[in-house]
Design an enzyme around this catalytic site. Structure first.
Site, PDB file in Angstrom:
ATOM      1  N   LYS A  41       0.832  -1.211   0.000  1.00 52.18           N
ATOM      2  CA  LYS A  41       0.000   0.000   0.000  1.00 52.18           C
ATOM      3  C   LYS A  41       0.865   1.259   0.000  1.00 52.18           C
ATOM      4  O   LYS A  41       2.059   1.192   0.306  1.00 52.18           O
ATOM      5  CB  LYS A  41      -0.924  -0.018   1.217  1.00 52.18           C
ATOM      6  CG  LYS A  41      -0.197   0.007   2.558  1.00 52.18           C
ATOM      7  CD  LYS A  41      -1.163  -0.260   3.714  1.00 52.18           C
ATOM      8  CE  LYS A  41      -0.427  -0.293   5.047  1.00 52.18           C
ATOM      9  NZ  LYS A  41      -1.312  -0.736   6.148  1.00 52.18           N
ATOM     10  N   ARG A 139     -11.115  -0.671  14.038  1.00 48.80           N
ATOM     11  CA  ARG A 139     -11.063   0.116  12.797  1.00 48.80           C
ATOM     12  C   ARG A 139     -12.115  -0.391  11.829  1.00 48.80           C
ATOM     13  O   ARG A 139     -13.160   0.223  11.684  1.00 48.80           O
ATOM     14  CB  ARG A 139      -9.646   0.056  12.216  1.00 48.80           C
ATOM     15  CG  ARG A 139      -9.398   0.982  11.062  1.00 48.80           C
ATOM     16  CD  ARG A 139      -7.925   1.079  10.700  1.00 48.80           C
ATOM     17  NE  ARG A 139      -7.313  -0.160  10.251  1.00 48.80           N
ATOM     18  CZ  ARG A 139      -6.039  -0.275   9.895  1.00 48.80           C
ATOM     19  NH1 ARG A 139      -5.243   0.781   9.922  1.00 48.80           N
ATOM     20  NH2 ARG A 139      -5.546  -1.419   9.498  1.00 48.80           N
ATOM     21  N   TYR A 277      14.226  31.889   4.462  1.00 49.25           N
ATOM     22  CA  TYR A 277      12.978  32.520   4.920  1.00 49.25           C
ATOM     23  C   TYR A 277      12.939  32.649   6.435  1.00 49.25           C
ATOM     24  O   TYR A 277      13.437  31.765   7.148  1.00 49.25           O
ATOM     25  CB  TYR A 277      11.777  31.646   4.538  1.00 49.25           C
ATOM     26  CG  TYR A 277      11.430  31.596   3.080  1.00 49.25           C
ATOM     27  CD1 TYR A 277      11.106  32.754   2.365  1.00 49.25           C
ATOM     28  CD2 TYR A 277      11.360  30.369   2.421  1.00 49.25           C
ATOM     29  CE1 TYR A 277      10.743  32.679   1.035  1.00 49.25           C
ATOM     30  CE2 TYR A 277      10.992  30.281   1.098  1.00 49.25           C
ATOM     31  CZ  TYR A 277      10.692  31.444   0.401  1.00 49.25           C
ATOM     32  OH  TYR A 277      10.327  31.360  -0.913  1.00 49.25           O
ATOM     33  N   MET A 325      10.492  25.197  -0.186  1.00 50.02           N
ATOM     34  CA  MET A 325       9.687  24.220  -0.913  1.00 50.02           C
ATOM     35  C   MET A 325      10.557  23.266  -1.735  1.00 50.02           C
ATOM     36  O   MET A 325      10.314  22.059  -1.763  1.00 50.02           O
ATOM     37  CB  MET A 325       8.680  24.926  -1.824  1.00 50.02           C
ATOM     38  CG  MET A 325       7.717  23.959  -2.494  1.00 50.02           C
ATOM     39  SD  MET A 325       6.524  24.735  -3.580  1.00 50.02           S
ATOM     40  CE  MET A 325       5.340  25.363  -2.417  1.00 50.02           C
TER      41      MET A 325
END
Ligand SMILES: *Cc1c(COP(=O)(O)O)cnc(C)c1O
Length: 385
Positions: A41, A139, A277, A325
């Site tokens: 997964k 769950r 930044y 980023m």
């Protein structure tokens, strides 16, 4: 976006020899009769599901689990025709894919099973399924815990005419705990409930089909269990969820993933130069600062600000200033000859030194499973033998 399969900016290295080694280790721990349903997964925990499945196939593995229909279709569309179990919710609008692509759906509740059966009838088709017993994870699955035991729902699920319920499973919630008595008791209780469910189904004249219970830490810590399959995920990536958790058995895991990026610029700056930044970092002396072409859009999280270090030329260097980023900065004042194009290791080995995924997870206050899921689709996965 055109995906360049190269090492030009930032990339994930996937060591296939380590992946194979980890499979062998897991097999060593399991009884002979227990086969693997390899959980791939979340794009095989970020390693790239399609390529990893092809490697697992070469090792004789022919049963995989994913979390969603999308993940299952991605495997089918890439020529993977093995058994695929969907662990999570497939919405009714997508039920038709289960039939078209011969997928195995987990039955998340009695009501869900009835809904899927009704659909299958309208199509004059049978849907392959696994029943799920919730023995304490809380769950999905039919509730099968003490004082909340709905065996009758499981029995009715097996009797639905257009569902081919070929197996049954449950899932541990604290199989990683081997010191806290309360947690060990809880897992033992889950095992007891699972055995009870199997027994009650058989007593009702139902063959539950193949059975599976253990996730990665369930395999390591509960070796007495002997079911048809086990469902390892994270340990095949060569890490456990948390390196500091003691385990009941020794397993020799080889880390599969490395995270690398290139230096894009190196500059000498005077004392009191502000970097990045927010101006959270200022040099205290004349310094050499290198810019690295990786940032939080690649999964190199801003939560590592002020905490992370990297390897370059086999030496550790701190990440300084806020992670941007697409870029971040490192202080390489103490490392001679750093130049544009040099490779920076954010996770993995460089010379004699290494940076573990655990270290990054520790800074991020999370587990390795979650950290692996951060590494974004923008990073090419490069497979090495
Ligand atoms: C994710 C998952 C697994 C694999 O868990 P690991 O701890 O990564 O081995 C197994 N079974 C189910 C139901 C899961 O959701």
């Amino acid at each position: 976006m055109k995906m360049l399969e190269d090492t030009s900016r930032a990339w994930v290295l996937v060591h296939l020899d380590a992946l194979r080694h980890n499979v062998e280790e897991v097999r060593r721990l399991l009884p002979e009769k227990t086969n693997l349903i390899v959980v791939v997964k979340a794009n095989m925990y970020g390693l790239g599901a399609v390529r990893c499945v092809k490697e697992f196939q070469k090792m004789g593995i022919d049963f995989f689990a994913v979390s969603s229909i999308d993940e299952a279709l991605q495997l089918r569309e890439n020529g993977i025709y093995d058994d695929i179990l969907i662990l999570g919710y497939t919405p009714p609008v997508h039920f038709h894919y289960l039939i078209e692509y011969d997928l195995i759906q987990t039955l998340l509740s009695y009501e869900y099973a009835v809904e899927l059966d009704a659909y299958a009838k309208t199509q004059n088709a049978y849907v392959r399924c696994n029943a799920k017993a919730d023995t304490g994870m809380g769950r999905v699955g039919v509730r099968c815990v003490e004082n909340d035991y709905h065996i009758e729902e499981l029995i009715k699920i097996y009797q639905l005419t257009n569902l081919k319920v070929e197996g049954m499973f449950s899932h541990f919630s604290v199989s990683d705990e081997v010191e806290d008595e309360k947690q060990i008791l809880y897992t033992n209780q889950q095992i007891k409930q699972f055995e009870q469910v199997e027994q009650d189904l058989r007593n009702a004249g139902i063959d539950p089909g193949y059975l599976h219970l253990q996730n990665s830490l369930g395999i390591i810590n509960y070796p007495q269990l002997c079911y048809d399959f086990a469902r390892p995920g994270i340990i095949l990536c060569g890490v456990s969820s948390d390196e500091n958790m003691p385990m009941r058995q020794q397993i020799d895991l080889w880390p599969v993933l490395e995270l690398k990026a290139n230096v894009s610029r190196v500059k000498e700056v005077p004392a009191h130069a502000s970097i990045s930044y927010g101006r959270n970092f200022e040099t205290d002396k004349p310094s050499r600062i290198a810019t690295v072409s990786i940032g939080y859009a690649d999964g190199y999280s801003r939560n590592l600000n002020g905490l992370a270090r990297v390897l370059i030329h086999g030496e550790y260097a701190p990440v300084v200033g806020n992670i941007c980023m697409d870029q971040c900065m490192i202080d390489v004042t103490h490392i001679p000859d750093v130049k544009e194009g040099d490779v920076v290791t954010l996770v993995g080995k460089d010379g004699d030194r290494a940076l573990s995924l655990d270290e990054m997870s520790h800074h991020l206050k999370t587990i390795n499973n979650a950290t692996l899921c951060l590494f974004s689709a923008r990073l090419p996965r490069i497979y090495v033998k």
